[in-house]
Design a protein around this motif. Sequence first.
Motif, PDB file in Angstrom:
ATOM      1  N   TRP B 185       0.840  -1.201   0.000  1.00 48.41           N
ATOM      2  CA  TRP B 185       0.000   0.000   0.000  1.00 48.41           C
ATOM      3  C   TRP B 185       0.870   1.245   0.000  1.00 48.41           C
ATOM      4  CZ3 TRP B 185      -5.042   0.219  -0.765  1.00 48.41           C
ATOM      5  CH2 TRP B 185      -5.825  -0.898  -0.481  1.00 48.41           C
ATOM      6  N   THR B 186       0.477   2.233  -0.747  1.00 48.38           N
ATOM      7  CA  THR B 186       1.112   3.548  -0.644  1.00 48.38           C
ATOM      8  C   THR B 186       0.013   4.594  -0.602  1.00 48.38           C
ATOM      9  OG1 THR B 186       1.309   3.619  -3.039  1.00 48.38           O
ATOM     10  CG2 THR B 186       3.286   2.999  -1.803  1.00 48.38           C
ATOM     11  N   ALA B 187       0.376   5.740  -0.078  1.00 45.92           N
ATOM     12  CA  ALA B 187      -0.626   6.804   0.019  1.00 45.92           C
ATOM     13  C   ALA B 187      -0.015   8.120  -0.436  1.00 45.92           C
ATOM     14  CB  ALA B 187      -1.105   6.945   1.459  1.00 45.92           C
ATOM     15  N   SER B 188      -0.858   8.999  -0.931  1.00 45.63           N
ATOM     16  CA  SER B 188      -0.379  10.277  -1.458  1.00 45.63           C
ATOM     17  C   SER B 188      -0.044  11.270  -0.342  1.00 45.63           C
ATOM     18  CB  SER B 188      -1.421  10.881  -2.385  1.00 45.63           C
ATOM     19  OG  SER B 188      -2.583  11.203  -1.648  1.00 45.63           O
ATOM     20  N   PHE B 193       0.024   3.219   8.116  1.00 45.98           N
ATOM     21  CA  PHE B 193      -0.625   1.941   7.817  1.00 45.98           C
ATOM     22  C   PHE B 193      -0.347   0.971   8.951  1.00 45.98           C
ATOM     23  CE2 PHE B 193       0.248   3.668   3.586  1.00 45.98           C
ATOM     24  CZ  PHE B 193      -0.989   3.515   2.974  1.00 45.98           C
ATOM     25  N   SER B 194      -1.321   0.172   9.282  1.00 46.87           N
ATOM     26  CA  SER B 194      -1.033  -0.859  10.283  1.00 46.87           C
ATOM     27  C   SER B 194      -0.078  -1.895   9.691  1.00 46.87           C
ATOM     28  CB  SER B 194      -2.325  -1.520  10.764  1.00 46.87           C
ATOM     29  OG  SER B 194      -2.960  -2.178   9.699  1.00 46.87           O
ATOM     30  N   ARG B 195      -0.329  -2.287   8.439  1.00 46.51           N
ATOM     31  CA  ARG B 195       0.621  -3.172   7.750  1.00 46.51           C
ATOM     32  C   ARG B 195       0.529  -2.865   6.265  1.00 46.51           C
ATOM     33  NH1 ARG B 195       1.016  -9.417   8.441  1.00 46.51           N
ATOM     34  NH2 ARG B 195       2.617  -8.974   6.911  1.00 46.51           N
ATOM     35  N   ALA B 196       1.441  -2.052   5.806  1.00 45.13           N
ATOM     36  CA  ALA B 196       1.369  -1.607   4.422  1.00 45.13           C
ATOM     37  C   ALA B 196       1.616  -2.756   3.448  1.00 45.13           C
ATOM     38  CB  ALA B 196       2.371  -0.492   4.173  1.00 45.13           C
ATOM     39  N   LEU B 212      -4.958   9.672  -1.827  1.00 39.25           N
ATOM     40  CA  LEU B 212      -5.035   8.610  -2.833  1.00 39.25           C
ATOM     41  C   LEU B 212      -4.304   7.389  -2.292  1.00 39.25           C
ATOM     42  CD1 LEU B 212      -4.233  10.706  -6.016  1.00 39.25           C
ATOM     43  CD2 LEU B 212      -6.465   9.902  -5.244  1.00 39.25           C
ATOM     44  N   PHE B 213      -5.004   6.281  -2.307  1.00 41.58           N
ATOM     45  CA  PHE B 213      -4.396   5.033  -1.854  1.00 41.58           C
ATOM     46  C   PHE B 213      -4.139   4.139  -3.063  1.00 41.58           C
ATOM     47  CE2 PHE B 213      -6.560   6.398   1.987  1.00 41.58           C
ATOM     48  CZ  PHE B 213      -5.551   6.235   2.915  1.00 41.58           C
ATOM     49  N   THR B 214      -2.976   3.543  -3.087  1.00 39.71           N
ATOM     50  CA  THR B 214      -2.642   2.659  -4.203  1.00 39.71           C
ATOM     51  C   THR B 214      -2.172   1.328  -3.630  1.00 39.71           C
ATOM     52  OG1 THR B 214      -1.944   4.572  -5.461  1.00 39.71           O
ATOM     53  CG2 THR B 214      -1.247   2.427  -6.279  1.00 39.71           C
ATOM     54  N   TYR B 215      -2.707   0.283  -4.181  1.00 41.53           N
ATOM     55  CA  TYR B 215      -2.180  -1.041  -3.850  1.00 41.53           C
ATOM     56  C   TYR B 215      -1.536  -1.576  -5.111  1.00 41.53           C
ATOM     57  CZ  TYR B 215      -1.687  -5.638  -1.837  1.00 41.53           C
ATOM     58  OH  TYR B 215      -1.166  -6.797  -1.337  1.00 41.53           O
ATOM     59  N   PHE B 224      -7.436   4.592  -5.499  1.00 43.82           N
ATOM     60  CA  PHE B 224      -8.730   5.223  -5.238  1.00 43.82           C
ATOM     61  C   PHE B 224      -8.525   6.262  -4.149  1.00 43.82           C
ATOM     62  CE2 PHE B 224      -9.817   3.438  -1.153  1.00 43.82           C
ATOM     63  CZ  PHE B 224      -8.957   2.356  -1.091  1.00 43.82           C
ATOM     64  N   SER B 225      -9.499   7.092  -4.002  1.00 45.79           N
ATOM     65  CA  SER B 225      -9.297   8.183  -3.056  1.00 45.79           C
ATOM     66  C   SER B 225     -10.247   8.094  -1.878  1.00 45.79           C
ATOM     67  CB  SER B 225      -9.465   9.532  -3.750  1.00 45.79           C
ATOM     68  OG  SER B 225     -10.811   9.752  -4.044  1.00 45.79           O
ATOM     69  N   VAL B 226      -9.769   8.548  -0.765  1.00 42.29           N
ATOM     70  CA  VAL B 226     -10.603   8.637   0.441  1.00 42.29           C
ATOM     71  C   VAL B 226     -10.507  10.071   0.925  1.00 42.29           C
ATOM     72  CG1 VAL B 226     -10.879   7.919   2.837  1.00 42.29           C
ATOM     73  CG2 VAL B 226     -10.255   6.249   1.098  1.00 42.29           C
ATOM     74  N   TYR B 227     -11.625  10.634   1.244  1.00 45.86           N
ATOM     75  CA  TYR B 227     -11.612  12.010   1.738  1.00 45.86           C
ATOM     76  C   TYR B 227     -11.751  11.995   3.254  1.00 45.86           C
ATOM     77  CZ  TYR B 227     -12.055  17.016   1.551  1.00 45.86           C
ATOM     78  OH  TYR B 227     -11.822  18.357   1.696  1.00 45.86           O
ATOM     79  N   PHE B 228     -10.757  12.529   3.914  1.00 42.57           N
ATOM     80  CA  PHE B 228     -10.821  12.606   5.377  1.00 42.57           C
ATOM     81  C   PHE B 228     -11.372  13.972   5.757  1.00 42.57           C
ATOM     82  CE2 PHE B 228      -7.743   9.386   4.517  1.00 42.57           C
ATOM     83  CZ  PHE B 228      -7.958   8.437   5.507  1.00 42.57           C
ATOM     84  N   VAL B 229     -12.486  13.979   6.425  1.00 44.41           N
ATOM     85  CA  VAL B 229     -13.070  15.263   6.817  1.00 44.41           C
ATOM     86  C   VAL B 229     -12.643  15.584   8.242  1.00 44.41           C
ATOM     87  CG1 VAL B 229     -15.033  15.024   5.289  1.00 44.41           C
ATOM     88  CG2 VAL B 229     -15.218  14.237   7.638  1.00 44.41           C
TER      89      VAL B 229
END
Lengths: 175, 477
Positions: B185-188, B193-196, B212-215, B224-229
């Motif tokens: 896993w990588t993130a923008s 990560f608990s276990r990338a 953006l999270f990429t596996y 795909f993207s996750v929006y943290f509010v």
Amino acid sequence: MNQNRKDIFSDLYKQYAKYMYAICLRYTRNSEDAEDVMQEGFVKIYKALEGFKGNSNIKTWMRSIMVNTAINFYRHKQLLDFKSIDTDITKELGSVDETVINQLSTDELLEVINQLPDGYRMVFNMYVIEGYKHKEIAELLNISVGASKSQLAKARKSLQLLIEEKLGITKAHAV
Amino acid sequence: MPSNDIDMDNLFKNRFENFEHEPPEQMLEQVLAEVDKLNVPVHKSSPSLSKAWIYGVSAVVLLAVVATIVFNIIGNDNPTPTIRLTHSPKTTEVLEVKKTITAADHHTKPTHTAEPIAVVDSKPKKQESIVKQETKQAYKQKQDVENNNKTESTRTYNVDIKSERYTCNGQVALKAEGYTNNGQWTASESVQFSRADNPVCEVYTNYVGRVLFTYSNAFCSDTFSVYFVEPSTQLSYKLYDATCGKANAQIAFDVPKGRRLVSENMLVLNENNKITALEAGEYKLELKDQYQCSYTYVVNLRQNNLVSGITHDALDYTVDYPIYFKNNTDIEEATYLWDFGDGTQSFLAKPEHVYKTPGTYKVSLEITQGDCTTSTSIQSLRIKDRPMAIPNIFTPNNDGENDLFSISVPEGTKVFNGMIYSNNGQLVYKWNDPDEAWDGRWYNGQEAAEGTYYYIIKGKDVKGKTFEYKSFLELRR
């Protein structure tokens, strides 16, 4: 393998289907939802048959399963909607008495109940017809006792309003 | 409870207690069909399906695409369920599992926190559309062949999560499915990560915004993207107590811009972010906003009387001084009607009033909210006269204005003496009744000349205390 159980179940169904379906109609908005609840409720009854100890009335037992199914049906769908009728709780209405209600057939009264917002309909049915206490309603619907009481009051007002509108006693009120 | 409520309840109870209605004919059949499904080990088909999927997807990655499509048709032993038919809890679960796998539908109800809310599905095709519409297969195959022509390492597979996911508490669970061997896993943005290196992992971050999270592994990668509010903040709210024993209490929320609140229990939040028509009592409020941030409050609404008392304040309770009236009711949308007891009224919540004549007044207040009216009154508000009002000029010319030199004395004055002297010290006039006055004539009735006179007013007030005022007075005609 479960033929015996299925036979018992079919007998139960034949005996109580009309009664149960009437309950489903009362707790839902339309016959389509009622059918869904009925089907789900009877599947639950089938699954729970083994657990039925016979120390309570089977009709009451089936009814409570059906009512719970109806509650969950709307809760699950998150469809509980209270907005459809803007009832002014403080508005004094002419009393809806026997002579007024007797002008309507039971099917027509059912239509009126179906028009109630879900929350009102649940509380009204549970309290007035099934005879649940406010405390029980509060637990089943996960609301406060106060909310149950106020929903009931609003349900009554809404019903009166809907009946009067149906009979043309009062004009549709402007919101 | 009013008796007509009981009457109405009984009328309904009588009608519906033993009410019966013929269910649809096919109902029993449908129920029995559902019951039969209970005996089929529905649950087991799900894991075996996903296991089969991994093989299937592997085959796709390593071999030809066509093989997968064939597999999809064969491997999909459960026909695509339609929503109307799935009523038994077990089949519903299957439906939800499938929905989570394909996860294309952002209307899917929020998954339980224990389950991953975001799932990357690396399988290269949309299984459903192929199964449903076989006519699309040819097109699909073409697409897949095109995809396959790219080099394996740069190929991006379809991501089934199209909609953005929002998360409120800085946490999200990720799960990649499909051919996930040796992936990472990588993130923008800066996240933990608990276990990338595991396809299933938890993410924690303080970052607010889109991530953006990429596996990716050697063969494929999905993003795909996750929006943290912003996490939930406390909402401010105002409570309006119930009045007149009615269910008219309210809770009004102040909702920050951009958040839309919905009630999670049966209390209805209306479009103005108010919960209305409540009885007094304790309420548990469970609210959620569109990002699934939750807010829970327990509030206590009291039963209030509209009027809890009149209070008043003044520099001096005398005529011509304003008296400030207050009441300790704080209800919006109430109307106030004050009656000051002297024939005047006010509609203000906190009016001030000036009395013109001394006396004892009954002040009452009527507060109305909806059809609920209460009134309260204070019996005796004593307004004194001004200390002593002595004019310094008068015009006894019979024009109806200031023709008399009259003294208004405080109420209850016990002794009164009024004396007028001419400028050479002669007594002109004298009177002992404060209701009388000097009309500008000598004792003998002769008109006094224009000019300056001297007066002495003395006596004893209501408490027996002596008073004396001396000064000059101008007479003009």
